[in-house]
Motif scaffolding. Structure first.
Motif, PDB file in Angstrom:
ATOM      1  N   MET A  70       0.660  -0.851  -0.493  1.00 22.64           N
ATOM      2  CA  MET A  70      -0.106   0.121  -0.079  1.00 22.64           C
ATOM      3  C   MET A  70       1.066   1.073   0.180  1.00 22.64           C
ATOM      4  N   ARG A  71       0.797   2.268  -1.141  1.00 16.90           N
ATOM      5  CA  ARG A  71       1.103   3.105  -0.906  1.00 16.90           C
ATOM      6  C   ARG A  71       1.429   4.151  -0.022  1.00 16.90           C
ATOM      7  N   ILE A  72       0.916   4.806   1.138  1.00 10.71           N
ATOM      8  CA  ILE A  72       1.116   5.150   2.391  1.00 10.71           C
ATOM      9  C   ILE A  72       2.024   4.436   3.459  1.00 10.71           C
ATOM     10  N   ASP A  73       2.033   2.858   3.049  1.00  5.08           N
ATOM     11  CA  ASP A  73       3.095   1.752   4.134  1.00  5.08           C
ATOM     12  C   ASP A  73       4.610   2.388   3.570  1.00  5.08           C
ATOM     13  N   LEU A  74       4.367   2.723   2.115  1.00  9.11           N
ATOM     14  CA  LEU A  74       5.612   3.000   1.907  1.00  9.11           C
ATOM     15  C   LEU A  74       6.454   4.357   2.187  1.00  9.11           C
ATOM     16  N   LEU A  75       5.321   5.098   1.997  1.00  9.37           N
ATOM     17  CA  LEU A  75       5.668   6.570   2.604  1.00  9.37           C
ATOM     18  C   LEU A  75       5.786   6.452   3.704  1.00  9.37           C
ATOM     19  N   GLU A  76       5.496   6.326   4.776  1.00 11.90           N
ATOM     20  CA  GLU A  76       5.504   5.499   6.394  1.00 11.90           C
ATOM     21  C   GLU A  76       6.902   4.870   6.767  1.00 11.90           C
ATOM     22  N   SER A  77       6.921   4.072   6.055  1.00 12.92           N
ATOM     23  CA  SER A  77       8.589   3.226   6.260  1.00 12.92           C
ATOM     24  C   SER A  77       9.733   4.291   5.614  1.00 12.92           C
ATOM     25  N   THR A  78       9.417   4.864   4.378  1.00 10.74           N
ATOM     26  CA  THR A  78      10.349   6.114   4.094  1.00 10.74           C
ATOM     27  C   THR A  78      10.756   6.964   5.289  1.00 10.74           C
ATOM     28  N   LEU A  79       9.957   7.421   5.858  1.00 14.91           N
ATOM     29  CA  LEU A  79      10.487   8.637   6.533  1.00 14.91           C
ATOM     30  C   LEU A  79      10.900   7.608   8.204  1.00 14.91           C
ATOM     31  N   LYS A  80      10.507   6.691   8.242  1.00 11.34           N
ATOM     32  CA  LYS A  80      11.147   5.922   9.376  1.00 11.34           C
ATOM     33  C   LYS A  80      12.450   5.650   9.530  1.00 11.34           C
ATOM     34  N   GLU A  81      12.504   4.998   8.185  1.00 10.53           N
ATOM     35  CA  GLU A  81      13.990   5.064   7.097  1.00 10.53           C
ATOM     36  C   GLU A  81      15.063   5.826   7.599  1.00 10.53           C
ATOM     37  N   LEU A  82      14.080   7.452   7.137  1.00  7.58           N
ATOM     38  CA  LEU A  82      15.592   8.347   7.143  1.00  7.58           C
ATOM     39  C   LEU A  82      15.635   8.715   8.735  1.00  7.58           C
ATOM     40  N   ASN A  83      14.373   8.400   9.546  1.00  8.29           N
ATOM     41  CA  ASN A  83      14.472   9.081  10.611  1.00  8.29           C
ATOM     42  C   ASN A  83      15.737   8.597  11.455  1.00  8.29           C
ATOM     43  N   GLY A  84      16.016   6.756  11.187  1.00  7.59           N
ATOM     44  CA  GLY A  84      16.822   5.962  11.865  1.00  7.59           C
ATOM     45  C   GLY A  84      18.269   6.059  10.538  1.00  7.59           C
ATOM     46  N   SER A  85      18.133   7.024   9.747  1.00  8.29           N
ATOM     47  CA  SER A  85      19.291   6.873   9.075  1.00  8.29           C
ATOM     48  C   SER A  85      20.494   7.796   9.721  1.00  8.29           C
ATOM     49  N   THR A  86      20.325   8.492  10.630  1.00 10.42           N
ATOM     50  CA  THR A  86      21.512   8.871  11.943  1.00 10.42           C
ATOM     51  C   THR A  86      20.906   9.674  13.217  1.00 10.42           C
ATOM     52  N   ALA A  87      21.361   9.703  14.205  1.00 10.16           N
ATOM     53  CA  ALA A  87      21.003   9.639  15.513  1.00 10.16           C
ATOM     54  C   ALA A  87      20.582  11.575  15.138  1.00 10.16           C
ATOM     55  N   ASP A  88      20.750  12.424  14.007  1.00 12.51           N
ATOM     56  CA  ASP A  88      20.586  13.531  14.551  1.00 12.51           C
ATOM     57  C   ASP A  88      19.060  14.045  14.235  1.00 12.51           C
ATOM     58  N   ILE A  89      18.278  13.505  13.001  1.00 12.41           N
ATOM     59  CA  ILE A  89      17.010  13.230  12.757  1.00 12.41           C
ATOM     60  C   ILE A  89      16.475  13.731  13.753  1.00 12.41           C
ATOM     61  N   GLU A  90      15.780  14.254  14.451  1.00 12.02           N
ATOM     62  CA  GLU A  90      14.348  13.881  14.905  1.00 12.02           C
ATOM     63  C   GLU A  90      13.330  14.021  15.169  1.00 12.02           C
ATOM     64  N   ALA A  91      12.930  14.171  13.700  1.00 15.92           N
ATOM     65  CA  ALA A  91      11.616  14.500  13.060  1.00 15.92           C
ATOM     66  C   ALA A  91      11.924  14.500  11.901  1.00 15.92           C
ATOM     67  N   SER A  92      10.538  13.909  10.803  1.00 20.13           N
ATOM     68  CA  SER A  92      10.433  13.766   9.648  1.00 20.13           C
ATOM     69  C   SER A  92       8.630  13.943   9.226  1.00 20.13           C
ATOM     70  N   ALA A  93       8.794  14.656   8.382  1.00 20.97           N
ATOM     71  CA  ALA A  93       6.980  14.986   7.878  1.00 20.97           C
ATOM     72  C   ALA A  93       7.172  15.389   6.244  1.00 20.97           C
ATOM     73  N   LEU A  94       6.133  14.616   5.288  1.00 24.51           N
ATOM     74  CA  LEU A  94       5.571  14.898   3.832  1.00 24.51           C
ATOM     75  C   LEU A  94       4.213  15.475   4.718  1.00 24.51           C
TER      76      LEU A  94
END
Length: 120
Positions: free
Chosen positions: A1-25
């Motif tokens: 499902m598309r929303i799942d891909l969007l959510e997982s992409t943001l979670k992956e981005l947030n997990g890519s570095t401890a410096d990211i605190e939040a992300s939103a589309l």
């Protein structure tokens, strides 16, 4: 499902570095599409401000002959906010810590924005 891909992409981005605190589309209208933000962050406020700031950045870039806008960076004493287009209909907004390595963040954000744009 598309929303799942969007959510997982943001979670992956947030997990890519401890410096990211939040992300939103966010839609260019300022409406939240999906986010990976900590509790207590006002999603509606983040959405409205992100859309307005990116729109102003695009206008300034065009009016001052700087070419196509790549990103808007706001740096404060407690961290930074980075906004970039995720296709023609959305904005990716990321908050990061004050001591974040911006070059690495820009690369991770650019990749995530491309993935999000394709999913939209």
């Amino acid at each position: 499902m598309r929303i799942d891909l969007l959510e997982s992409t943001l979670k992956e981005l947030n997990g890519s570095t401890a410096d990211i605190e939040a992300s939103a589309l966010i839609s260019v209208d300022g409406l939240l599409i999906t986010s990976a933000m900590p509790q207590g962050m006002d999603e509606d406020r983040v959405g409205a401000m992100s859309a307005a700031i990116l729109s102003m950045g695009e206008r300034a870039s065009r009016e001052l002959a700087r070419g196509v806008l790549e990103r808007v960076l706001i740096q404060g004493a407690n961290g930074c906010i980075i906004m970039t287009s995720a296709g023609p209909e959305a904005v990716l907004t990321v908050t990061a810590r004050a001591n974040a390595k911006l070059g690495l963040l820009f690369l991770d954000i650019k990749r995530a924005a491309q993935t999000l744009a394709q999913a939209l």
